[in-house]
Design a protein around this motif. Structure first.
Motif, PDB file in Angstrom:
ATOM      1  N   GLU A 214      -5.638  18.021  23.209  1.00  0.00           N
ATOM      2  CA  GLU A 214      -5.015  17.622  22.193  1.00  0.00           C
ATOM      3  C   GLU A 214      -4.973  18.683  21.158  1.00  0.00           C
ATOM      4  OE1 GLU A 214      -4.463  16.028  18.484  1.00  0.00           O
ATOM      5  OE2 GLU A 214      -6.267  16.842  19.039  1.00  0.00           O
ATOM      6  N   SER A 215      -5.854  19.625  21.164  1.00  0.00           N
ATOM      7  CA  SER A 215      -5.805  20.860  20.241  1.00  0.00           C
ATOM      8  C   SER A 215      -4.743  21.889  20.206  1.00  0.00           C
ATOM      9  CB  SER A 215      -7.331  21.432  20.040  1.00  0.00           C
ATOM     10  OG  SER A 215      -7.501  22.082  21.418  1.00  0.00           O
ATOM     11  N   TRP A 216      -4.119  21.702  21.280  1.00  0.00           N
ATOM     12  CA  TRP A 216      -2.874  22.568  21.733  1.00  0.00           C
ATOM     13  C   TRP A 216      -1.709  21.987  21.387  1.00  0.00           C
ATOM     14  CZ3 TRP A 216      -3.952  24.397  27.484  1.00  0.00           C
ATOM     15  CH2 TRP A 216      -5.369  25.288  27.552  1.00  0.00           C
ATOM     16  N   ARG A 217      -1.724  20.665  21.418  1.00  0.00           N
ATOM     17  CA  ARG A 217      -0.318  20.140  21.330  1.00  0.00           C
ATOM     18  C   ARG A 217       0.349  20.526  19.782  1.00  0.00           C
ATOM     19  NH1 ARG A 217      -2.657  14.283  23.530  1.00  0.00           N
ATOM     20  NH2 ARG A 217      -4.069  15.098  25.102  1.00  0.00           N
ATOM     21  N   GLY A 218       1.810  20.467  20.170  1.00  0.00           N
ATOM     22  CA  GLY A 218       2.795  20.871  18.946  1.00  0.00           C
ATOM     23  C   GLY A 218       2.812  22.056  18.524  1.00  0.00           C
ATOM     24  N   PHE A 219       1.724  23.067  19.007  1.00  0.00           N
ATOM     25  CA  PHE A 219       1.771  24.583  18.370  1.00  0.00           C
ATOM     26  C   PHE A 219       2.409  25.226  19.503  1.00  0.00           C
ATOM     27  CE2 PHE A 219      -2.128  22.583  16.844  1.00  0.00           C
ATOM     28  CZ  PHE A 219      -1.859  23.059  15.251  1.00  0.00           C
ATOM     29  N   ARG A 220       2.920  26.492  18.898  1.00  0.00           N
ATOM     30  CA  ARG A 220       3.714  27.672  19.744  1.00  0.00           C
ATOM     31  C   ARG A 220       3.328  29.021  19.586  1.00  0.00           C
ATOM     32  NH1 ARG A 220       8.500  25.586  21.206  1.00  0.00           N
ATOM     33  NH2 ARG A 220       9.359  27.517  21.647  1.00  0.00           N
ATOM     34  N   ASP A 221       3.688  29.743  20.475  1.00  0.00           N
ATOM     35  CA  ASP A 221       3.747  31.364  20.304  1.00  0.00           C
ATOM     36  C   ASP A 221       2.260  31.810  19.858  1.00  0.00           C
ATOM     37  OD1 ASP A 221       6.561  31.026  21.166  1.00  0.00           O
ATOM     38  OD2 ASP A 221       7.226  30.891  18.928  1.00  0.00           O
TER      39      ASP A 221
ATOM     40  N   CYS B 208       1.264  32.388  25.239  1.00  0.00           N
ATOM     41  CA  CYS B 208       1.467  30.931  25.236  1.00  0.00           C
ATOM     42  C   CYS B 208       3.045  30.991  24.591  1.00  0.00           C
ATOM     43  CB  CYS B 208       0.715  30.271  24.468  1.00  0.00           C
ATOM     44  SG  CYS B 208      -1.061  29.911  25.610  1.00  0.00           S
ATOM     45  N   ILE B 209       3.829  30.039  24.991  1.00  0.00           N
ATOM     46  CA  ILE B 209       5.371  29.777  24.177  1.00  0.00           C
ATOM     47  C   ILE B 209       5.064  28.315  23.590  1.00  0.00           C
ATOM     48  CG2 ILE B 209       7.336  29.503  24.770  1.00  0.00           C
ATOM     49  CD1 ILE B 209       7.054  31.128  27.388  1.00  0.00           C
ATOM     50  N   PHE B 210       4.603  27.502  24.301  1.00  0.00           N
ATOM     51  CA  PHE B 210       4.515  26.022  23.453  1.00  0.00           C
ATOM     52  C   PHE B 210       3.638  25.144  24.459  1.00  0.00           C
ATOM     53  CE2 PHE B 210       7.391  24.942  26.870  1.00  0.00           C
ATOM     54  CZ  PHE B 210       7.369  23.756  27.090  1.00  0.00           C
ATOM     55  N   VAL B 211       3.245  24.152  23.557  1.00  0.00           N
ATOM     56  CA  VAL B 211       2.800  22.773  24.206  1.00  0.00           C
ATOM     57  C   VAL B 211       3.355  21.532  23.534  1.00  0.00           C
ATOM     58  CG1 VAL B 211       0.874  21.263  24.655  1.00  0.00           C
ATOM     59  CG2 VAL B 211       0.583  23.809  25.200  1.00  0.00           C
ATOM     60  N   HIS B 212       4.141  20.802  24.381  1.00  0.00           N
ATOM     61  CA  HIS B 212       4.853  19.694  23.792  1.00  0.00           C
ATOM     62  C   HIS B 212       3.700  18.754  22.906  1.00  0.00           C
ATOM     63  CE1 HIS B 212       7.167  16.086  23.609  1.00  0.00           C
ATOM     64  NE2 HIS B 212       8.141  16.880  23.630  1.00  0.00           N
ATOM     65  N   ALA B 213       4.244  18.228  21.763  1.00  0.00           N
ATOM     66  CA  ALA B 213       3.507  17.265  21.064  1.00  0.00           C
ATOM     67  C   ALA B 213       2.925  16.083  21.838  1.00  0.00           C
ATOM     68  CB  ALA B 213       4.257  16.730  19.983  1.00  0.00           C
ATOM     69  N   GLY B 214       3.490  15.851  22.967  1.00  0.00           N
ATOM     70  CA  GLY B 214       3.141  14.741  23.751  1.00  0.00           C
ATOM     71  C   GLY B 214       2.167  15.242  24.729  1.00  0.00           C
ATOM     72  N   GLY B 215       1.788  16.488  24.922  1.00  0.00           N
ATOM     73  CA  GLY B 215       0.802  16.850  25.755  1.00  0.00           C
ATOM     74  C   GLY B 215       1.115  17.032  27.372  1.00  0.00           C
ATOM     75  N   PHE B 216       2.323  16.687  27.590  1.00  0.00           N
ATOM     76  CA  PHE B 216       2.874  16.563  29.105  1.00  0.00           C
ATOM     77  C   PHE B 216       3.302  17.759  29.711  1.00  0.00           C
ATOM     78  CE2 PHE B 216       6.616  15.371  27.156  1.00  0.00           C
ATOM     79  CZ  PHE B 216       7.413  16.248  27.863  1.00  0.00           C
TER      80      PHE B 216
END
Length: 328
Positions: free
Chosen positions: A281-288, A300-308
């Protein structure tokens, strides 16, 4: 003397249109003529009868499903009662598939395509003709079914209620409908061979080497991006990979020149976004760089806000995202 395929005259449906087309793909009935009639004497002169006659007896080449007490299904794993399409496919389907895909494929591939084609193509036609709903009757559909389904397109080949056609004209419409169903089936099978089966091969290979990716065996790394969800879930069932043996994450390279990789969570079902184990959850919605600092993983490039799903600039980075996700 050419053989004769017999079916009923008048209004026609998708199941007998496809049944006739499939019969004509076999060596026995390839050059057969077609007779559409409800005259029992004329039908009795046919070498094979489909969708009429009130008899199912493959030894006599009689394939009807309308008679009282008929309960035939594709096999013990299926509950859907067969239509004439399913009956002909059950007895001639392997030959039909073999003639569509050619002789260069293994018996294992042929059997896989045979089963897949029934499950995803033929069974719905059986259900449609037998009046079997895909959903319980107490569920109210949110929208109408598409008028472009194969049974709907076949139905449109019949004369409209206010259109008068002669019997030969209706027979010609039936031939058009039969060819339409055959083109759809052949196209579907050819796509399985061209795209679906190669993807399955990639997933099989990844499963066999999963312990080389992570000792838990719960992370797959594909050689290239491909449709994997359905294959993975089918193969897990076949191999008993359930519970703590099931796969949680799939890694694969993007089809881009940058060489980026993706990590995707395995969903609980092929069509959904509910995951067996989402990314943290702490990764979700963040980028680069911000995501790299939070996760302590380079690239890292991204993690989708949905976490999938997430992305990284390297295979190793994507693996690290999977490794830490397993531990968190």
């Amino acid at each position: 003397m050419p053989k004769v395929i017999g079916t009923h005259s008048g209004h026609f449906h998708c199941d007998e249109a496809l049944a006739v087309w499939m019969l004509k793909q076999t060596a026995e009935f390839n050059d057969a003529s077609l007779v559409r009639t409800r005259d029992p004497a004329k039908l009795a002169e046919s070498d094979v009868i489909v969708d009429v006659g009130g008899v199912y007896d493959p030894a006599q080449s009689k394939f009807d499903h309308h008679q009282r007490g008929f309960v035939e299904t594709f096999d013990e794993k299926h509950a859907t009662k067969l239509s004439s399409a399913g009956l002909v496919y059950k007895h001639f389907g392997r030959e039909v598939i073999s003639n569509i895909i050619g002789k260069s494929h293994s018996n294992e591939d042929l059997e896989t395509i045979y089963q897949k084609t029934y499950n995803d193509f033929i069974e719905s036609l059986d259900a449609n003709d037998n009046g079997i709903s895909a959903y319980p009757s107490d569920i109210t559909p949110l929208f109408k079914e598409s008028p472009t389904s194969l049974p709907s397109r076949v139905a449109k080949k019949n004369p409209a209620w206010n259109e008068s056609l002669t019997d030969p004209e209706i027979d010609a419409r039936f031939v058009e409908a039969s060819n339409l169903t055959g083109e759809e089936l052949a196209g579907y099978v050819k796509n399985l061979i061209a795209a679906w089966l190669p993807a399955r091969t990639l997933v099989v290979d990844a499963l066999e080497h999963r312990n080389e990716v992570h000792l838990s065996g719960r992370v797959l790394a594909l050689e290239r991006s491909c449709p994997w969800k359905e294959h993975l879930m089918d193969l897990e069932k076949e191999r008993g990979l359930t519970g703590d043996k099931s796969i949680l994450y799939v890694l694969y390279p993007e089809s881009s020149p940058e060489g980026n990789w993706r990590i995707q969570c395995v969903p609980t079902r092929p069509e959904g976004f509910e995951n067996r184990k989402s990314l943290p959850e702490s990764w979700r919605g963040f980028r680069d760089n911000e995501l790299s600092q939070i996760s302590k993983i380079d690239g890292c490039i991204f993690v989708h806000a949905g976490g999938f799903i997430g992305g990284n600039k390297s295979r190793h980075g994507a693996y690290e995202m999977a490794r830490l996700s397993l531990e968190l």
